[in-house]
Design a protein around this motif. Structure first.
Motif, PDB file in Angstrom:
ATOM      1  N   GLY A  75       0.769  -1.236   0.000  1.00  0.00           N
ATOM      2  CA  GLY A  75       0.000   0.000   0.000  1.00  0.00           C
ATOM      3  C   GLY A  75       0.797   1.280   0.000  1.00  0.00           C
ATOM      4  O   GLY A  75       0.219   2.365  -0.099  1.00  0.00           O
ATOM      5  N   CYS A  76       2.122   1.195   0.096  1.00  0.00           N
ATOM      6  CA  CYS A  76       2.918   2.411   0.236  1.00  0.00           C
ATOM      7  C   CYS A  76       3.003   3.223  -1.054  1.00  0.00           C
ATOM      8  O   CYS A  76       3.059   2.679  -2.159  1.00  0.00           O
ATOM      9  CB  CYS A  76       4.316   2.079   0.717  1.00  0.00           C
ATOM     10  N   THR A  77       3.040   4.534  -0.861  1.00  0.00           N
ATOM     11  CA  THR A  77       3.220   5.462  -1.971  1.00  0.00           C
ATOM     12  C   THR A  77       4.628   6.038  -1.946  1.00  0.00           C
ATOM     13  O   THR A  77       5.292   6.062  -0.909  1.00  0.00           O
ATOM     14  CB  THR A  77       2.229   6.634  -1.886  1.00  0.00           C
ATOM     15  N   LEU A  78       5.050   6.516  -3.113  1.00  0.00           N
ATOM     16  CA  LEU A  78       6.307   7.244  -3.213  1.00  0.00           C
ATOM     17  C   LEU A  78       6.139   8.655  -2.657  1.00  0.00           C
ATOM     18  O   LEU A  78       7.009   9.158  -1.946  1.00  0.00           O
ATOM     19  CB  LEU A  78       6.747   7.286  -4.683  1.00  0.00           C
ATOM     20  N   MET A  79       5.009   9.270  -2.956  1.00  0.00           N
ATOM     21  CA  MET A  79       4.782  10.651  -2.535  1.00  0.00           C
ATOM     22  C   MET A  79       4.556  10.771  -1.031  1.00  0.00           C
ATOM     23  O   MET A  79       3.829   9.984  -0.435  1.00  0.00           O
ATOM     24  CB  MET A  79       3.593  11.244  -3.288  1.00  0.00           C
ATOM     25  N   LYS A  80       5.150  11.797  -0.476  1.00  0.00           N
ATOM     26  CA  LYS A  80       5.001  12.060   0.957  1.00  0.00           C
ATOM     27  C   LYS A  80       3.558  12.445   1.304  1.00  0.00           C
ATOM     28  O   LYS A  80       3.119  12.249   2.438  1.00  0.00           O
ATOM     29  CB  LYS A  80       5.948  13.176   1.384  1.00  0.00           C
ATOM     30  N   SER A  81       2.833  12.991   0.328  1.00  0.00           N
ATOM     31  CA  SER A  81       1.451  13.399   0.563  1.00  0.00           C
ATOM     32  C   SER A  81       0.456  12.287   0.254  1.00  0.00           C
ATOM     33  O   SER A  81      -0.756  12.495   0.344  1.00  0.00           O
ATOM     34  CB  SER A  81       1.110  14.621  -0.294  1.00  0.00           C
ATOM     35  N   GLY A  82       0.946  11.103  -0.108  1.00  0.00           N
ATOM     36  CA  GLY A  82       0.074   9.977  -0.389  1.00  0.00           C
ATOM     37  C   GLY A  82      -0.619   9.469   0.864  1.00  0.00           C
ATOM     38  O   GLY A  82      -0.285   9.877   1.991  1.00  0.00           O
ATOM     39  N   ASN A  83      -1.567   8.548   0.670  1.00  0.00           N
ATOM     40  CA  ASN A  83      -2.327   8.054   1.827  1.00  0.00           C
ATOM     41  C   ASN A  83      -1.514   7.119   2.720  1.00  0.00           C
ATOM     42  O   ASN A  83      -1.869   6.884   3.873  1.00  0.00           O
ATOM     43  CB  ASN A  83      -3.610   7.353   1.367  1.00  0.00           C
ATOM     44  N   LYS A  84      -0.382   6.606   2.191  1.00  0.00           N
ATOM     45  CA  LYS A  84       0.476   5.742   3.004  1.00  0.00           C
ATOM     46  C   LYS A  84       1.921   5.905   2.522  1.00  0.00           C
ATOM     47  O   LYS A  84       2.468   5.041   1.852  1.00  0.00           O
ATOM     48  CB  LYS A  84       0.024   4.275   2.901  1.00  0.00           C
ATOM     49  N   PRO A  85       2.566   7.001   2.877  1.00  0.00           N
ATOM     50  CA  PRO A  85       3.916   7.284   2.371  1.00  0.00           C
ATOM     51  C   PRO A  85       4.949   6.268   2.849  1.00  0.00           C
ATOM     52  O   PRO A  85       4.976   5.917   4.040  1.00  0.00           O
ATOM     53  CB  PRO A  85       4.227   8.674   2.943  1.00  0.00           C
ATOM     54  N   TYR A  86       5.795   5.831   1.930  1.00  0.00           N
ATOM     55  CA  TYR A  86       6.879   4.930   2.315  1.00  0.00           C
ATOM     56  C   TYR A  86       7.782   5.614   3.339  1.00  0.00           C
ATOM     57  O   TYR A  86       8.348   4.961   4.215  1.00  0.00           O
ATOM     58  CB  TYR A  86       7.693   4.515   1.086  1.00  0.00           C
ATOM     59  N   TRP A  87       7.887   6.919   3.224  1.00  0.00           N
ATOM     60  CA  TRP A  87       8.730   7.701   4.125  1.00  0.00           C
ATOM     61  C   TRP A  87       8.341   7.497   5.594  1.00  0.00           C
ATOM     62  O   TRP A  87       9.208   7.620   6.483  1.00  0.00           O
ATOM     63  CB  TRP A  87       8.609   9.185   3.791  1.00  0.00           C
ATOM     64  N   LYS A 120       0.121  14.985  -7.984  1.00  0.00           N
ATOM     65  CA  LYS A 120       1.135  14.506  -8.923  1.00  0.00           C
ATOM     66  C   LYS A 120       2.282  15.483  -9.132  1.00  0.00           C
ATOM     67  O   LYS A 120       3.396  15.076  -9.495  1.00  0.00           O
ATOM     68  CB  LYS A 120       0.497  14.144 -10.260  1.00  0.00           C
ATOM     69  N   ASN A 121       2.048  16.755  -8.904  1.00  0.00           N
ATOM     70  CA  ASN A 121       3.115  17.743  -9.078  1.00  0.00           C
ATOM     71  C   ASN A 121       4.244  17.563  -8.068  1.00  0.00           C
ATOM     72  O   ASN A 121       5.327  18.126  -8.245  1.00  0.00           O
ATOM     73  CB  ASN A 121       2.553  19.165  -8.978  1.00  0.00           C
ATOM     74  N   GLU A 122       3.990  16.777  -7.029  1.00  0.00           N
ATOM     75  CA  GLU A 122       5.001  16.530  -6.003  1.00  0.00           C
ATOM     76  C   GLU A 122       5.810  15.257  -6.274  1.00  0.00           C
ATOM     77  O   GLU A 122       6.806  15.004  -5.590  1.00  0.00           O
ATOM     78  CB  GLU A 122       4.320  16.425  -4.634  1.00  0.00           C
ATOM     79  N   PHE A 123       5.360  14.477  -7.245  1.00  0.00           N
ATOM     80  CA  PHE A 123       5.935  13.145  -7.451  1.00  0.00           C
ATOM     81  C   PHE A 123       7.426  13.194  -7.780  1.00  0.00           C
ATOM     82  O   PHE A 123       8.238  12.496  -7.164  1.00  0.00           O
ATOM     83  CB  PHE A 123       5.175  12.409  -8.558  1.00  0.00           C
ATOM     84  N   SER A 124       7.802  14.009  -8.745  1.00  0.00           N
ATOM     85  CA  SER A 124       9.202  14.048  -9.191  1.00  0.00           C
ATOM     86  C   SER A 124      10.135  14.501  -8.078  1.00  0.00           C
ATOM     87  O   SER A 124      11.207  13.908  -7.864  1.00  0.00           O
ATOM     88  CB  SER A 124       9.351  14.964 -10.402  1.00  0.00           C
ATOM     89  N   ALA A 125       9.744  15.551  -7.360  1.00  0.00           N
ATOM     90  CA  ALA A 125      10.601  16.058  -6.286  1.00  0.00           C
ATOM     91  C   ALA A 125      10.762  15.029  -5.170  1.00  0.00           C
ATOM     92  O   ALA A 125      11.870  14.848  -4.636  1.00  0.00           O
ATOM     93  CB  ALA A 125      10.025  17.354  -5.731  1.00  0.00           C
ATOM     94  N   ASP A 126       9.673  14.341  -4.827  1.00  0.00           N
ATOM     95  CA  ASP A 126       9.754  13.327  -3.780  1.00  0.00           C
ATOM     96  C   ASP A 126      10.601  12.134  -4.217  1.00  0.00           C
ATOM     97  O   ASP A 126      11.330  11.549  -3.409  1.00  0.00           O
ATOM     98  CB  ASP A 126       8.351  12.864  -3.384  1.00  0.00           C
ATOM     99  N   TYR A 127      10.502  11.789  -5.505  1.00  0.00           N
ATOM    100  CA  TYR A 127      11.323  10.674  -6.005  1.00  0.00           C
ATOM    101  C   TYR A 127      12.803  11.055  -5.964  1.00  0.00           C
ATOM    102  O   TYR A 127      13.655  10.265  -5.537  1.00  0.00           O
ATOM    103  CB  TYR A 127      10.910  10.288  -7.434  1.00  0.00           C
TER     104      TYR A 127
END
Length: 222
Positions: A75-87, A120-127
């Motif tokens: 369930g983890c997301t790459l994005m920090k703002s996702g519903n379950k951030p890997y971070w 989605k605009n946060e995806f690249s920076a978080d990656y």
């Protein structure tokens, strides 16, 4: 499963094992390999998850000289703002504390859920931040392109977003950040029969992921 898929997997296995004998004898030192990801890395849906997940198979392919660890969390997301951030997941800290020489990132599938992709605009920076997090600790980072999703809406994942937006964006991120790519997306494209729930690969699919990863690592003479 179709017979030709079994044949292809067997042929790939033979190829990898032959190259292992030749290439790994030239390896300079052992590598600690962290497999970072979501449920696909974890091995969700596998009948014998502990022995069928791709990091476990990768360990068998690379041999005991190297150490492969599975740091996938469902369930983890790459994005920090996702519903379950890997971070925020314990495996993020665990993968860091593992002090890896190599990190294989396979994230992005859960970011394709509509309520996550709104950011989605946060995806690249978080990656980029995740790449730099591991690089700053001396690891070489490989980007594994998320495998295809064949059913729209399963597990709330928008297949069109994943296949047409997330995957191309990850390819660009890899190029922009000079990260070697492991094209697990290409390897499993056109193999819908390996996805019982249309999102998670079965044992044959996990095996194919492991072999695809091993081929790239072997070519790089880890």
């Amino acid at each position: 499963m179709k017979k030709d898929n079994y044949t292809n997997i067997f042929s790939r296995t033979v190829f990898v094992m032959l190259v292992l004998v030749i290439s790994f004898s030239c390896s300079v030192q052992a590598a600690r390999i962290a497999c970072v990801g979501n449920s696909i890395t974890y091995g969700h849906g596998l009948t014998d998850r502990e022995k069928q997940n791709y990091p476990y198979i990768l360990q068998q392919l690379l041999g005991s000289k190297h150490t492969v660890m599975n740091f996938g969390t469902s369930g983890c997301t790459l994005m920090k703002s996702g519903n379950k951030p890997y971070w925020d997941d314990p495996n993020f800290k665990a993968s860091t504390d593992f002090d890896p020489d190599i990190v294989i990132i396979m994230l992005g599938t859960n970011d394709a859920k509509p309520f996550n992709w709104e950011h989605k605009n946060e995806f690249s920076a978080d990656y980029r931040s995740l790449i730099e997090h591991y690089r700053s600790r001396g690891a070489k980072v490989y980007i594994a392109i998320p495998v295809p999703v064949y059913g729209d809406g399963n597990f709330s994942i928008d297949a069109s977003v994943l296949n047409n937006e997330v995957v191309p964006l990850i390819r660009k991120i890899a190029a922009d950040n000079n990260c070697p790519v492991i094209d697990t997306n290409k390897a499993l494209s056109g193999k819908q029969e390996m996805f019982p729930d249309e999102v998670h690969p079965d044992a044959a699919g996990a095996n194919l992921i492991a072999h695809t990863v091993a081929e790239v690592l072997i070519a790089d003479k880890i």
